[in-house]
Enzyme design. Structure first.
Site, mmCIF file in Angstrom:
data_model
loop_
_atom_site.group_PDB
_atom_site.id
_atom_site.type_symbol
_atom_site.label_atom_id
_atom_site.label_comp_id
_atom_site.label_asym_id
_atom_site.label_seq_id
_atom_site.Cartn_x
_atom_site.Cartn_y
_atom_site.Cartn_z
ATOM 1 N N THR A 152 -8.861 -0.527 -6.934
ATOM 2 C CA THR A 152 -9.850 -1.342 -7.639
ATOM 3 C C THR A 152 -10.916 -1.849 -6.676
ATOM 4 O O THR A 152 -12.111 -1.898 -7.009
ATOM 5 C CB THR A 152 -9.155 -2.519 -8.341
ATOM 6 O OG1 THR A 152 -8.155 -2.001 -9.220
ATOM 7 C CG2 THR A 152 -10.143 -3.341 -9.148
ATOM 8 N N HIS A 177 0.573 0.725 0.746
ATOM 9 C CA HIS A 177 -0.279 -0.460 0.621
ATOM 10 C C HIS A 177 -0.298 -1.123 1.997
ATOM 11 O O HIS A 177 0.424 -2.081 2.278
ATOM 12 C CB HIS A 177 0.274 -1.409 -0.437
ATOM 13 C CG HIS A 177 -0.513 -2.688 -0.564
ATOM 14 N ND1 HIS A 177 -1.867 -2.710 -0.822
ATOM 15 C CD2 HIS A 177 -0.132 -3.997 -0.457
ATOM 16 C CE1 HIS A 177 -2.288 -3.954 -0.867
ATOM 17 N NE2 HIS A 177 -1.255 -4.766 -0.637
#
Length: 312
Positions: A152, A177
């Protein structure tokens, strides 16, 4: 209709921000908070109940222990043992966070948990794998927030550069991540055109894709160092994943999934595009990566696999 129930385990910055996002977006009928700090969590409950009174519909806000979980649809794990120190990465949180998980998950399973685990505790890929191992649940019912926030962020940065809404940009991040994540430029586009083809057509120049990818990767740490935590972005990530599960949207998000042969990997959880449905992960989408991207994926998978060995 059966009321949808979400339990948030850990009412710190991330957990409380996620709870507020659930209330604002009216995602479920009951929101259950869990935290060892009983006074703080009761304060959150009252505050959120006030906020819920301004929204459409009725949402029950309650406080429980994690073991009181038999009727929970989605358990969101946000617990953490403390703030990162200067120079540390998300991987440095593994030892302390994994100890907490080792206590919580077996207790929940022993008390009849039959829902979906959504992990938002760092390092999220390794903790997602740990939760899957400890729970004994099918892998489609254990997932992590993974690189959906990073994806995003990447779309937001491209949107600002291209003057195009983020929803019109099909670009995403794969892998850990963490520091070894990477954008998949070979499968990224805007209006069906490659990012740089569109940029050159519109502005006469191409972007420095590496610089944009690095910014997407590093934004979380910039926020952390500037305000001491990240909360609103990950809260939005948690709620969006839960919304797509509850609605059975069949939308593909880049989340942390336990692999069993996909991308040639087993024994890890890693950020990959996955189709979400009401029972969790319906399908993991395997992309044809170019040579560089495959090397980056292999390197990211190796980082995760190495740290999984530290779980014992």
């Amino acid at each position: 209709m059966k009321p949808r129930k979400v339990m948030i385990i850990g009412a710190g910055n991330v957990g409380s921000a996620a709870a507020h996002a659930f209330v604002n977006q009216n995602i479920c009928e009951e929101l259950i908070l869990v935290d060892l700090n009983t006074e703080r969590v009761e304060g959150h409950r009252k505050d959120l109940a006030d906020a819920a009174a301004f929204t459409h519909g009725m949402m029950k806000i309650s406080v429980r222990e994690a073991k009181d979980c038999r009727d929970i649809d989605i358990a969101v794990i946000t617990v953490t043992a403390g703030a990162l120190k200067e120079g540390q990465t998300r991987l440095d949180e593994l030892k302390s966070t994994s100890r907490i998980i080792a206590n919580i998950v077996p207790e929940m399973m022993g008390n009849g948990f039959e829902g979906i685990f959504l992990v938002a505790a760092n390092p999220v890929d390794i903790i997602t794998y740990q939760v899957w191992q400890l729970s004994g649940l099918p892998r489609h019912r254990v997932l992590g927030t993974g690189v959906w926030l990073d994806t995003t962020r990447l779309r937001r940065l491209l949107s600002e550069q291209l003057d195009v809404a983020p929803q019109s940009i099909d670009a995403f991040v794969l892998g850990e991540h963490g520091d070894s994540q990477f954008p998949v430029w070979s499968h990224s586009s805007v209006y069906g055109k490659s990012i740089n083809a569109y940029s050159k057509e519109k502005f006469g120049t191409e972007f420095d894709l590496k610089e944009i990818g690095d910014r997407a990767r590093d934004t979380g740490f910039e926020i952390y160092h500037q305000k001491g935590c990240t909360e609103y972005g990950i809260a939005g990530t948690i709620v969006e994943i839960c919304r797509n599960i509850f609605s059975g949207s069949h939308r593909a998000l880049a989340v942390s999934c336990v692999l069993d042969g996909e991308y040639g990997k087993r024994g890890i959880a890693i950020g990959v595009p996955a189709v979400l449905a009401q029972d969790g992960v319906k399908e993991i989408i395997e992309l044809s990566l170019n040579e560089l991207e495959q090397e980056q994926f292999d390197a990211s998978a190796a980082v995760i696999a190495e740290n999984i060995t530290h779980l014992g």
